[in-house]
Design an enzyme around this catalytic site. Structure first.
Site, PDB file in Angstrom:
ATOM      1  N   GLU A   1      -0.203   9.994   1.829  1.00  0.00           N
ATOM      2  CA  GLU A   1      -0.435   9.216   3.061  1.00  0.00           C
ATOM      3  C   GLU A   1      -1.344   9.967   4.032  1.00  0.00           C
ATOM      4  O   GLU A   1      -0.954  10.297   5.153  1.00  0.00           O
ATOM      5  CB  GLU A   1       0.884   8.824   3.716  1.00  0.00           C
ATOM      6  CG  GLU A   1       1.669   7.860   2.857  1.00  0.00           C
ATOM      7  CD  GLU A   1       2.863   7.226   3.563  1.00  0.00           C
ATOM      8  OE1 GLU A   1       3.333   7.780   4.574  1.00  0.00           O
ATOM      9  OE2 GLU A   1       3.327   6.175   3.101  1.00  0.00           O
TER      10      GLU A   1
ATOM     11  N   GLU B   1       4.755   3.178  -3.466  1.00  0.00           N
ATOM     12  CA  GLU B   1       6.084   3.350  -2.882  1.00  0.00           C
ATOM     13  C   GLU B   1       6.561   2.011  -2.347  1.00  0.00           C
ATOM     14  O   GLU B   1       5.773   1.235  -1.790  1.00  0.00           O
ATOM     15  CB  GLU B   1       6.057   4.316  -1.686  1.00  0.00           C
ATOM     16  CG  GLU B   1       5.784   5.758  -2.007  1.00  0.00           C
ATOM     17  CD  GLU B   1       5.796   6.616  -0.732  1.00  0.00           C
ATOM     18  OE1 GLU B   1       6.434   6.227   0.267  1.00  0.00           O
ATOM     19  OE2 GLU B   1       5.137   7.665  -0.748  1.00  0.00           O
TER      20      GLU B   1
ATOM     21  N   HIS C   1      17.837   7.492   3.315  1.00  0.00           N
ATOM     22  CA  HIS C   1      16.807   6.489   2.974  1.00  0.00           C
ATOM     23  C   HIS C   1      17.149   5.895   1.611  1.00  0.00           C
ATOM     24  O   HIS C   1      17.632   6.598   0.724  1.00  0.00           O
ATOM     25  CB  HIS C   1      15.445   7.192   2.921  1.00  0.00           C
ATOM     26  CG  HIS C   1      14.274   6.268   2.761  1.00  0.00           C
ATOM     27  ND1 HIS C   1      14.035   5.565   1.598  1.00  0.00           N
ATOM     28  CD2 HIS C   1      13.273   5.936   3.619  1.00  0.00           C
ATOM     29  CE1 HIS C   1      12.925   4.842   1.760  1.00  0.00           C
ATOM     30  NE2 HIS C   1      12.450   5.044   2.972  1.00  0.00           N
TER      31      HIS C   1
HETATM   32  C1  GLA Z   1       6.292   7.347   3.319  1.00  0.00           C
HETATM   33  C2  GLA Z   1       6.155   8.689   2.623  1.00  0.00           C
HETATM   34  C3  GLA Z   1       7.362   9.058   1.816  1.00  0.00           C
HETATM   35  C4  GLA Z   1       8.632   8.720   2.544  1.00  0.00           C
HETATM   36  C5  GLA Z   1       8.635   7.257   2.904  1.00  0.00           C
HETATM   37  C6  GLA Z   1       9.904   6.801   3.590  1.00  0.00           C
HETATM   38  O1  GLA Z   1       5.877   6.305   2.563  1.00  0.00           O
HETATM   39  O2  GLA Z   1       5.023   8.749   1.803  1.00  0.00           O
HETATM   40  O3  GLA Z   1       7.307  10.430   1.524  1.00  0.00           O
HETATM   41  O4  GLA Z   1       8.757   9.520   3.694  1.00  0.00           O
HETATM   42  O5  GLA Z   1       7.569   7.030   3.787  1.00  0.00           O
HETATM   43  O6  GLA Z   1       9.922   5.419   3.777  1.00  0.00           O
END
Ligand code: GLA
Ligand code: GLA
Length: 686
Positions: free
Chosen positions: A160, A321, A372
């Site tokens: 990210e 993701e 999470h």
């Molecule tokens: C982002 C990050 C992950 C995680 C998620 C949680 O997408 O890339 O590492 O922290 O958020 O929702």
């Protein structure tokens, strides 16, 4: 175990629908029984791919230059022996303590001049030569060791990018110097820069390159050309950092593609600029299901986000993701209702994803993501609702792999979403300074197409538009010169172009067009905009279109016809009777201009008329019930139609003809019954 031939050609393994997610065994190396159990559970969940090492730098390189990769090799081998592939990350998403402690310059400087302490993810300075060197060293070592491992199918560069919670930028002296170099390269002379930025305003003219500083709250923020170029620089510098990572891993593993996980409508980075250095686009999708009374608007926004990600390369992408149940960072984290996990996963596939990947495989035992959602809960076993939901998705993807993975959506409609325009609009200081609602507007123009079951590409102004029948460009406040030319040619050759209020105001360095708005598209749309009104509750307005009245909001453009014909008129105030929608025949095409911010009801009527006028086919030729859409992935032989019901209630509708159920081969015709949050996949034989 996989066959010999497959082991010799790792790239071939990428030709299936992927199912799996972020796996952090580095957190569990002291729990060997958990690592064994993970693989057993992965097989049960029909997981065929995991992402490894995303935040594992400190475990991979516990001391500067000392690499410990044996644990990773063992994990990759164990997974591979069970037919589970690895998406291998470069670990730059989070820096180890030894690095940030020894080399201050790797830590970002905020826009208030303060240097960040160690801690947060995405905290690295993308200019720092030391950061680049340290990244190069570990990436080289990783690529040398694993770059040809038969189990590794994809490089996941960092994580990210730009997601530092600020504006993705770093304001350190190294970045200031790099920014000046970038500007020198772009403008060549200070005179050119001073003119492009209109710096005579408030005595801002630069007499030396060294005077240039990034825009910061206690410095210069009012020169829009500067602000815009700073944002462009931040993207360019991030792309440059990303490319350096790519080049290293590619040097040692020529056959393994690269990606980096993006974030949809993420304002800080212009994702289209990554296009040429991505082999495949991937992104992280976290829709807010069930936070509203119904899920339709969330479904449409998510669909738009998928389309945007697909639009970058116009190829299948990866859902890198998603959460198997809930996230833990929204105010209120609602569980996915039954069927929603399947539906939202299939929605991604319907829009072009060749994977369903999760964050996260297993909940970490401590720290901020311990609560999470994950495939495997702290409970540690498979008899959970979430595990069952995930397994069902895995089975379904496995069965669909052959028929889906070579197909792709091929829309005839494009909507322009341009980051540089987005930045410029929000900086404009003009008719409304609280929220110009650019992305909301773009999504509102997409809604009617979603409801009709018509696929749409989201592309920027630099993307070729010649292959579309209809191009919708809402609020193109900043118009790039080449786009202006493209639009002319597109309409001349028979294309249909829809433009709106607040378009054609400035050029690429944020200088207003002289000679009237909408600037370089004025001739094509055949109108001139003289003024724009920000209306409010005391000055409401409406327009009449085909004998019906529609309310308008926020912005009303006061326009004059210059060749175009009016199709709708304002109904109130001093501009009652002035044109509110125009149509201009230009060459063999048509250009529309919508002068006011219209609501859904008008948009639905207007776009449904256009679709009929220019002959754009719906994916299924019926009027779909509310909350239902159809997306189409086209194949060489058959097309696949994904019929998705985002209602929490069952619905049904009459099909136009006979189809085949793509999964069980049965004939589907007559009344199609959909359960709550259902997704049916039909085969449309060519
Ligand atoms: C982002 C990050 C992950 C995680 C998620 C949680 O997408 O890339 O590492 O922290 O958020 O929702
Ligand atoms: C003040 C300033 C002017 C101008 C106007 C704008 O009056 O003196 O220079 O900025 O505001 O409304």
């Amino acid at each position: 175990m996989l066959g010999e031939d497959e082991m010799r050609e790792p790239i071939k393994k990428f030709t299936k629908m992927l199912h799996g997610g972020d796996y952090n065994p580095d957190q569990w190396l002291d729990y060997p029984e958990i690592l064994i159990q993970d693989i057993e559970l992965m097989k049960k969940a029909h997981v065929n791919c995991v992402s490894l090492g995303i935040f594992a730098w400190a475990t991979l390189e516990p001391e500067e230059g000392i690499y410990q990769f044996d644990w990773l090799e063992e994990i990759i081998n164990n997974l591979y022996n069970e037919g589970i592939y690895t998406v291998l990350a470069t670990p730059t998403g989070a820096m180890p303590n030894w690095l940030t402690e020894k080399y201050e310059e790797v830590r970002q400087v905020r826009d208030n001049g303060a240097r960040n302490l160690h801690g947060a993810r995405h905290n690295f300075c993308f200019t720092s030569p030391i950061m680049r060197e340290k990244a190069r060293n570990i990436n080289t070592a990783l690529a040398e060791r694993f770059g040809n491992h038969p189990g590794v199918i994809l490089w996941h560069i960092s994580n990210e990018l730009g997601g530092n919670g600020n504006d993705s930028s770093c304001h350190c002296p190294l970045c200031q110097a790099a920014f000046r170099d970038w500007l020198k390269n772009k403008y060549k002379t200070l005179d050119a820069l001073n003119h492009a930025w209109w710096t005579k305003f408030w005595s801002q003219a630069y007499t030396s390159w060294d005077q240039i500083h990034s825009p910061v709250p206690n410095g210069l923020t009012t020169v829009h050309g500067l602000n815009l170029d700073w944002k462009r620089f931040v993207t360019a510098q991030m792309v440059d950092f990303y490319k350096e990572e790519c080049n290293i891993v590619k040097k040692y593993s020529k056959d393994i593609p690269v990606t980096t996980n993006m974030m949809g409508f993420f304002k800080c980075l212009d994702y289209f600029k990554f296009k040429d250095s991505l082999d495949i686009v991937s992104w992280d999708s976290y829709p807010s299901w069930h936070e509203e009374k119904n899920d339709i608007d969330v479904a449409i926004y998510t669909a738009a986000s998928h389309n945007l990600m697909r639009g970058i390369k116009k190829q299948p992408f990866l859902l890198m993701e998603s959460t198997p149940s809930l996230v833990n960072w929204k105010v209120n984290n609602t569980l996915k209702r039954p069927n929603m996990h399947m539906l939202s996963s299939m929605q991604a596939v319907a829009h072009g994803s060749n994977s369903v990947q999760y964050f996260q495989w297993r909940k970490s035992r401590g720290a901020s993501e311990k609560l999470h959602g994950a495939v495997v809960d702290h409970y540690g076993k498979e008899d959970t609702r979430v595990f069952k939901d995930v397994t069902e998705v895995g089975c379904r993807l496995e069965n669909l792999t052959e028929s889906i993975y070579k197909t792709i959506n091929k829309p005839k409609v494009a909507i322009i979403v341009d980051w540089e325009n987005w930045w410029a609009i929000d900086d404009a200081c003009g008719v409304n300074n609280s929220d110009m609602k650019y992305i909301d507007t773009v999504v509102n123009h997409y809604k009617p197409f979603w409801k009709m079951g018509i696929d749409v590409d989201f592309i920027d102004m630099d993307t070729d538009i010649s292959e579309y029948k209809l191009v919708v460009a809402p609020m193109t406040y900043m118009i790039k010169e080449k786009f202006g030319e493209d639009v002319k040619v597109f309409v001349e050759n028979g294309g249909c172009f829809v433009s709106s209020y607040w378009s054609g105001i400035v050029n690429e360095t944020d200088l207003c067009f002289l000679g009237g708005f909408p600037g370089i598209i004025g001739e094509v749309v055949g109108i001139r905009s003289e003024e724009i009104d920000a209306i409010n509750e005391y000055y409401p307005n409406s327009i009449s279109y085909k004998n019906k009245s529609y309310e308008v909001n926020d912005l009303c453009d006061l326009i004059h016809l210059q060749g175009a014909k009016a199709e709708a008129f304002y109904e109130k105030d001093f501009y009652k009777g002035m044109p509110a929608l125009t149509r201009n025949q230009y060459g063999s095409g048509i250009a529309y201009y919508i002068a006011a911010r219209t609501e859904n009801e008008f948009n639905e009527e207007f776009y449904s008329n256009i679709v009929n006028e220019i002959g754009i086919e719906k994916n299924i030729n019926v009027n779909l019930p509310y909350g239902v859409t159809v997306s189409k992935r086209c194949g060489e032989e058959d097309d696949l139609l994904f019929v998705q019901n985002f209602n929490s209630e069952p619905v049904s509708f009459e099909l136009d003809r006979q189809y085949e159920n793509a999964e069980d081969g049965t004939v589907v015709s007559g009344r199609l019954e959909l359960t709550a949050y259902d997704c049916l996949i039909l085969k449309d034989k060519k």
